[in-house]
Write a protein that holds these residues in place. Structure first.
Motif, PDB file in Angstrom:
ATOM      1  N   GLY A  70     -12.433  -0.135   4.941  1.00 39.34           N
ATOM      2  CA  GLY A  70     -12.707  -1.203   3.987  1.00 39.34           C
ATOM      3  C   GLY A  70     -11.446  -1.752   3.347  1.00 39.34           C
ATOM      4  N   PHE A  71     -10.340  -0.994   3.379  1.00 33.48           N
ATOM      5  CA  PHE A  71      -9.073  -1.418   2.794  1.00 33.48           C
ATOM      6  C   PHE A  71      -8.080  -1.859   3.864  1.00 33.48           C
ATOM      7  CE2 PHE A  71     -11.076   1.413  -0.201  1.00 33.48           C
ATOM      8  CZ  PHE A  71     -10.839   0.811  -1.418  1.00 33.48           C
ATOM      9  N   TYR A  72      -8.543  -2.057   5.079  1.00 30.08           N
ATOM     10  CA  TYR A  72      -7.678  -2.394   6.202  1.00 30.08           C
ATOM     11  C   TYR A  72      -7.106  -3.808   6.037  1.00 30.08           C
ATOM     12  CZ  TYR A  72      -6.220  -2.368  11.139  1.00 30.08           C
ATOM     13  OH  TYR A  72      -5.500  -2.381  12.309  1.00 30.08           O
ATOM     14  N   GLY A  73      -5.802  -3.963   6.306  1.00 27.60           N
ATOM     15  CA  GLY A  73      -5.200  -5.291   6.260  1.00 27.60           C
ATOM     16  C   GLY A  73      -3.713  -5.231   6.539  1.00 27.60           C
ATOM     17  N   PHE A  74      -3.198  -6.155   7.358  1.00 28.25           N
ATOM     18  CA  PHE A  74      -1.777  -6.173   7.697  1.00 28.25           C
ATOM     19  C   PHE A  74      -0.910  -6.386   6.455  1.00 28.25           C
ATOM     20  CE2 PHE A  74      -2.778  -7.863  12.248  1.00 28.25           C
ATOM     21  CZ  PHE A  74      -3.269  -6.613  12.583  1.00 28.25           C
ATOM     22  N   GLU A  75      -1.326  -7.275   5.577  1.00 27.93           N
ATOM     23  CA  GLU A  75      -0.570  -7.536   4.353  1.00 27.93           C
ATOM     24  C   GLU A  75      -0.484  -6.268   3.499  1.00 27.93           C
ATOM     25  OE1 GLU A  75      -0.899 -10.257   0.276  1.00 27.93           O
ATOM     26  OE2 GLU A  75      -2.342 -10.529   1.913  1.00 27.93           O
ATOM     27  N   TRP A  76      -1.584  -5.559   3.431  1.00 25.82           N
ATOM     28  CA  TRP A  76      -1.670  -4.300   2.678  1.00 25.82           C
ATOM     29  C   TRP A  76      -0.705  -3.266   3.245  1.00 25.82           C
ATOM     30  CZ3 TRP A  76      -3.271  -1.271  -1.192  1.00 25.82           C
ATOM     31  CH2 TRP A  76      -3.720   0.022  -0.965  1.00 25.82           C
ATOM     32  N   PHE A  77      -0.691  -3.107   4.576  1.00 25.06           N
ATOM     33  CA  PHE A  77       0.201  -2.137   5.215  1.00 25.06           C
ATOM     34  C   PHE A  77       1.674  -2.499   4.982  1.00 25.06           C
ATOM     35  CE2 PHE A  77      -3.384  -1.736   8.551  1.00 25.06           C
ATOM     36  CZ  PHE A  77      -4.082  -0.871   7.732  1.00 25.06           C
ATOM     37  N   ASP A  78       1.987  -3.791   5.157  1.00 21.93           N
ATOM     38  CA  ASP A  78       3.380  -4.226   4.989  1.00 21.93           C
ATOM     39  C   ASP A  78       3.868  -4.016   3.556  1.00 21.93           C
ATOM     40  OD1 ASP A  78       3.864  -4.962   7.610  1.00 21.93           O
ATOM     41  OD2 ASP A  78       3.171  -7.023   7.326  1.00 21.93           O
ATOM     42  N   THR A  79       3.024  -4.353   2.584  1.00 23.73           N
ATOM     43  CA  THR A  79       3.419  -4.215   1.180  1.00 23.73           C
ATOM     44  C   THR A  79       3.689  -2.762   0.829  1.00 23.73           C
ATOM     45  OG1 THR A  79       2.114  -6.166   0.576  1.00 23.73           O
ATOM     46  CG2 THR A  79       2.739  -4.665  -1.191  1.00 23.73           C
ATOM     47  N   LEU A  80       2.818  -1.863   1.264  1.00 21.61           N
ATOM     48  CA  LEU A  80       3.018  -0.443   0.981  1.00 21.61           C
ATOM     49  C   LEU A  80       4.307   0.071   1.634  1.00 21.61           C
ATOM     50  CD1 LEU A  80      -0.616   0.966   1.348  1.00 21.61           C
ATOM     51  CD2 LEU A  80       0.701   0.719  -0.757  1.00 21.61           C
ATOM     52  N   THR A  81       4.541  -0.341   2.878  1.00 28.28           N
ATOM     53  CA  THR A  81       5.758   0.098   3.576  1.00 28.28           C
ATOM     54  C   THR A  81       7.004  -0.386   2.850  1.00 28.28           C
ATOM     55  OG1 THR A  81       4.592   0.084   5.708  1.00 28.28           O
ATOM     56  CG2 THR A  81       7.001   0.018   5.765  1.00 28.28           C
ATOM     57  N   GLU A  82       7.012  -1.643   2.410  1.00 29.19           N
ATOM     58  CA  GLU A  82       8.174  -2.199   1.714  1.00 29.19           C
ATOM     59  C   GLU A  82       8.400  -1.545   0.351  1.00 29.19           C
ATOM     60  OE1 GLU A  82       7.082  -6.271   1.728  1.00 29.19           O
ATOM     61  OE2 GLU A  82       7.410  -6.508   3.893  1.00 29.19           O
ATOM     62  N   GLN A  83       7.340  -1.010  -0.240  1.00 30.51           N
ATOM     63  CA  GLN A  83       7.454  -0.339  -1.538  1.00 30.51           C
ATOM     64  C   GLN A  83       7.763   1.145  -1.406  1.00 30.51           C
ATOM     65  OE1 GLN A  83       3.809  -1.158  -3.663  1.00 30.51           O
ATOM     66  NE2 GLN A  83       4.377  -3.272  -4.115  1.00 30.51           N
ATOM     67  N   GLY A  84       7.874   1.639  -0.170  1.00 27.19           N
ATOM     68  CA  GLY A  84       8.142   3.060   0.023  1.00 27.19           C
ATOM     69  C   GLY A  84       6.926   3.921  -0.225  1.00 27.19           C
ATOM     70  N   LYS A  85       5.739   3.364   0.043  1.00 31.49           N
ATOM     71  CA  LYS A  85       4.482   4.079  -0.155  1.00 31.49           C
ATOM     72  C   LYS A  85       3.757   4.181   1.180  1.00 31.49           C
ATOM     73  CE  LYS A  85       4.311   2.217  -4.847  1.00 31.49           C
ATOM     74  NZ  LYS A  85       3.540   1.472  -5.875  1.00 31.49           N
ATOM     75  N   TYR A  86       2.835   5.130   1.283  1.00 35.52           N
ATOM     76  CA  TYR A  86       2.231   5.437   2.578  1.00 35.52           C
ATOM     77  C   TYR A  86       0.703   5.323   2.518  1.00 35.52           C
ATOM     78  CZ  TYR A  86       6.878   7.377   3.343  1.00 35.52           C
ATOM     79  OH  TYR A  86       8.238   7.547   3.436  1.00 35.52           O
ATOM     80  N   VAL A  87       0.122   5.059   3.699  1.00 38.28           N
ATOM     81  CA  VAL A  87      -1.314   4.922   3.823  1.00 38.28           C
ATOM     82  C   VAL A  87      -1.781   5.623   5.091  1.00 38.28           C
ATOM     83  CG1 VAL A  87      -1.173   2.727   5.095  1.00 38.28           C
ATOM     84  CG2 VAL A  87      -3.237   3.266   3.763  1.00 38.28           C
ATOM     85  N   LEU A  88      -3.000   6.128   5.060  1.00 34.67           N
ATOM     86  CA  LEU A  88      -3.639   6.739   6.225  1.00 34.67           C
ATOM     87  C   LEU A  88      -5.071   6.244   6.279  1.00 34.67           C
ATOM     88  CD1 LEU A  88      -3.979   8.727   8.582  1.00 34.67           C
ATOM     89  CD2 LEU A  88      -4.355  10.544   6.898  1.00 34.67           C
ATOM     90  N   THR A  89      -5.464   5.660   7.426  1.00 36.33           N
ATOM     91  CA  THR A  89      -6.800   5.103   7.564  1.00 36.33           C
ATOM     92  C   THR A  89      -7.235   5.194   9.017  1.00 36.33           C
ATOM     93  OG1 THR A  89      -8.184   3.169   7.075  1.00 36.33           O
ATOM     94  CG2 THR A  89      -5.969   2.741   7.929  1.00 36.33           C
ATOM     95  N   ARG A  90      -8.408   4.658   9.323  1.00 32.31           N
ATOM     96  CA  ARG A  90      -8.884   4.564  10.697  1.00 32.31           C
ATOM     97  C   ARG A  90      -8.424   3.246  11.309  1.00 32.31           C
ATOM     98  NH1 ARG A  90     -13.865   7.144  11.853  1.00 32.31           N
ATOM     99  NH2 ARG A  90     -13.978   5.876  13.735  1.00 32.31           N
ATOM    100  N   GLN A  91      -8.177   3.270  12.615  1.00 25.94           N
ATOM    101  CA  GLN A  91      -7.808   2.058  13.331  1.00 25.94           C
ATOM    102  C   GLN A  91      -9.069   1.280  13.706  1.00 25.94           C
ATOM    103  OE1 GLN A  91      -6.089  -0.443  13.923  1.00 25.94           O
ATOM    104  NE2 GLN A  91      -4.491   0.189  15.379  1.00 25.94           N
TER     105      GLN A  91
END
Length: 301
Positions: free
Chosen positions: A87-108
């Motif tokens: 439900g939280f899947y999104g390319f913008e979401w992944f990129d923002t977290l990566t640029e902030q030095g934060k991590y995410v784990l979800t289903r593909q």
């Protein structure tokens, strides 16, 4: 999980849940408007202690989970890992977290097109790959992601994370950590069924929020009590039944009337067997553990 906990500033699980219908006793007005859902809540809990970290509420029961992106990004510390569903899947979401030095784990997602950049490791039952997503998308994922795929029975399951280093999070840890996401579903079940959040006592938004936050505060206290019981019994916190600890409080209160010197934790430890505080290890748990052992043993050979 000690190595995982030490590798990240925090390991949190986040999910949203729709509240039940508001109980409005308004006669004909209720008949005209029908059942009105109480809203939607987003909860964040610690992955290993199960302790609630944050709670968010929205009166719109149809609110999309992605609209909570900013709140989650602000709350998650640098170096923290957030486990979510799709439900939280999104390319913008992944990129923002990566640029902030934060991590995410979800289903593909099944229909997402990607290109394999590098294969980190693989066997007949799993694949660990660095991928590039959104190649034909107008707004692609700008940062590389890591996909861990596992063959469980006859089905391949695919997990996605921006933790690219397998030394920081191994492929087995990726899969096992996502499986811990069920804990927040268990928390929703307990707060709704056991602690009464399935019945909203008022119709106003402010009153609903008060009930939601008060219930989660009580759940936090109850969770801390379960942690103390787990330590006293030398058991993992997952083995302690939150429901039976809660129901044991009634019997402790009755015993306290007879002996005001009683201490709660020592009393629970003494009567843990009759109260059923420690969950039994079920056959499906042993079967899942054996399957996991077979999968990751093959990865070492």
């Amino acid at each position: 999980w000690a190595s995982v906990a030490s590798s990240f500033g925090a390991v949190w699980i986040a999910d949203a849940s729709t509240l039940e219908a508001v109980k409005k006793h308004l006669g004909q007005l209720q008949e005209k408007t029908g059942a009105v859902l109480g809203g939607k809540m987003l909860m964040v809990v610690e992955a290993f202690s199960h302790r609630p970290v944050a709670a968010f509420f929205d009166a719109d029961a149809k609110r999309n989970e992605t609209k909570w992106w900013q709140e989650l990004q602000m709350r998650l510390p640098v170096g923290g890992l957030l486990i979510t569903d799709m439900g939280f899947y999104g390319f913008e979401w992944f990129d923002t977290l990566t640029e902030q030095g934060k991590y995410v784990l979800t289903r593909q997602k099944a229909k997402v097109r990607y290109q394999v950049v590098r294969v980190l490791s693989s066997s007949s039952h799993y694949k660990d790959e660095i991928i590039k997503m959104g190649l034909h998308h107008t707004d692609p994922c700008h940062h590389q992601m890591r996909q861990v795929s596992v063959l469980w029975g006859q089905t391949w399951y695919h997990y996605l994370t921006n933790v690219l280093d397998p030394q920081q999070l191994s492929p087995q840890q990726v899969c096992d950590l996502y499986r811990r996401r069920w804990q927040i579903e268990d928390a929703f079940l307990l707060t709704k069924r056991l602690l009464g959040l399935s019945y909203l006592w008022v119709g106003g938004t402010n009153g609903v929020q008060m009930q939601v936050y008060a219930t989660w505060i009580f759940y936090t206290v109850l969770n801390d009590l379960c942690a103390d019981v787990a330590v006293a019994l030398q058991q993992p916190i997952e083995r302690i039944s939150v429901e039976m600890v809660f129901r044991s409080l009634y019997f402790f209160q009755r015993a306290l009337l007879q002996n005001p010197q009683l201490q709660l934790i020592s009393w629970l430890v003494e009567y843990q067997g009759s109260m059923g505080l420690v969950k039994a290890v079920r056959r499906r748990h042993r079967r899942n553990a054996a399957t996991s052992l077979d999968i990751w043993a093959s990865a070492l050979t």
